[in-house]
Design an enzyme around this catalytic site. Structure first.
Site, PDB file in Angstrom:
ATOM      1  N   SER A 177       0.858  -1.184   0.000  1.00 34.48           N
ATOM      2  CA  SER A 177       0.000   0.000   0.000  1.00 34.48           C
ATOM      3  C   SER A 177       0.896   1.237   0.000  1.00 34.48           C
ATOM      4  CB  SER A 177      -0.837  -0.025   1.285  1.00 34.48           C
ATOM      5  OG  SER A 177      -1.488   1.203   1.482  1.00 34.48           O
ATOM      6  N   TYR A 190      -1.882  -0.821  10.536  1.00 32.41           N
ATOM      7  CA  TYR A 190      -1.974  -1.118   9.091  1.00 32.41           C
ATOM      8  C   TYR A 190      -0.655  -0.733   8.413  1.00 32.41           C
ATOM      9  CZ  TYR A 190      -3.937  -1.136   4.333  1.00 32.41           C
ATOM     10  OH  TYR A 190      -4.179  -1.384   2.995  1.00 32.41           O
TER      11      TYR A 190
END
Ligand SMILES: NC(=O)c1ccc[n+]([C@@H]2O[C@H](COP(=O)([O-])OP(=O)(O)OC[C@H]3O[C@@H](n4cnc5c(N)ncnc54)[C@H](O)[C@@H]3O)[C@@H](O)[C@H]2O)c1
Length: 309
Positions: A177, A190
């Site tokens: 990501s 995350y």
């Protein structure tokens, strides 16, 4: 004198090779890079039950690959299997697997090897998000993020990389990501998991490259927010440079990067600029820029309550 000559020779060889690589890159800026054929390849996608995983499965089905679909959600994974079957896939096998559980990954992996064969394209895509600020996030949820978003990659590599090396043929795809490149307010666990996934995939790439395992390719994908269920409600203030991506566009780019055997894919392009700026801007200026692009408020509208609770 001799050591100096040796060093000079090494430097000349390095410079010569570097020039060749730069020329090659320039040539491929103007002429299209040849795309590899993936018909008949066994492609394993984790998190195939929805979002990017499902779209990736459909795309590889149309390219003639044999699909191995993993998801913790049996029903949705089965839906994907039916969808790819309707798209005329060469073969599709759905397995329920909790990627956060090492033993489950190893158990299902050996089933796949027996029932389908050696996986040649491994796409580590399954992911979860808690979306809570660090001190508000329960320990178990943070552990889960790391288990699904990062540690699962260790276990799938352990399970499938040895056969790829033995066959000198394989492609490792890490869906990380942009939060694996730059910290994001409200996404501590995350980000940690995505940085770890990035670092792991990059390091294994270095190891296979240095061991001259030329048949093993790696692609590391770092997208900004995408319109799937995962980050529902999140917003981007500067949508002309940092748009929330359409899933179909993201998957088109990911598959193209795999077919071109491209190592890194960041999207949108502004992410490359942000990573570059981060490497040398004074931190205070970096924070001003973060504030300007709305980075402290990306998560304000986060509504993914299913994963929040
Ligand atoms: N959506 C975004 O904005 C965005 C941005 C950057 C990166 N990513 C990454 O892309 C990947 C796909 O995300 P998405 O947007 O399609 O999300 P999604 O929530 O639509 O899909 C994730 C899939 O993973 C599965 N999954 C969750 N936990 C699992 C487990 N323990 N074992 C097996 N499967 C499990 C879910 O059931 C689901 O089908 C994720 O790794 C995500 O972190 C997403």
């Amino acid at each position: 004198m001799a050591p100096i000559l040796g060093l000079a020779q090494e430097l000349l060889v390095f410079l010569g090779k570097s020039i060749l690589v730069v020329v090659e890159s320039l040539v491929f800026t103007f002429i299209p890079v040849p795309r590899k054929k993936v018909a008949g390849e066994i492609v394993l996608i984790t998190g195939a039950g929805s979002g990017l995983g499902r779209l990736l499965a459909l795309k590889f089905a149309r390219l003639g690959s044999v699909l191995v679909l993993w998801d913790i959600n049996q029903e949705r994974n089965e839906e994907t299997r039916k969808m790819v079957q309707e798209a005329g896939v060469a073969g599709a096998y759905a397995y329920t697997c909790d990627c956060s559980q090492r033993e489950d990954v190893y158990r299902v992996a050996s089933q796949v090897k027996k029932e389908v064969g050696d996986v040649s394209i491994l796409i580590n895509n399954a992911g979860i998000v808690t979306g809570r600020k660090f001190l508000d996030c329960p320990d178990e949820l943070m552990e889960k993020s790391l288990d699904v978003n990062f540690k699962a990659h260790l276990w799938t590599y352990k399970a499938f990389l040895p056969a790829m090396i033995a066959n000198d043929h394989g492609h490792l795809v890490c869906i990380s990501s942009s939060a694996g490149l730059i910290g994001v307010y409200g996404l501590a666990d995350y980000c940690a998991s995505k940085f770890a996934a990035f670092g792991f995939a990059e390091t294994v790439f270095f190891e296979t490259f240095a061991s001259k395992q030329k048949g093993i390719k790696t692609t590391i994908v770092c997208p900004f927010f995408i319109k799937t269920q995962m980050f529902e409600g999140c917003t981007s203030r500067l949508s002309y440079v940092l748009p929330i991506l359409e899933p179909e566009y993201a998957v088109e780019k990911i598959v193209d990067a795999i077919l071109k055997e491209q190592l890194y894919l960041y999207m949108p392009r502004f992410i490359y600029i942000m990573v570059f700026l981060k490497s040398f801007l004074p931190p205070k200026l970096g924070m001003l820029l973060a504030e300007y692009v709305g980075a402290f408020n990306f998560m304000d509208g986060f509504t993914n309550s299913k994963k929040k609770d």
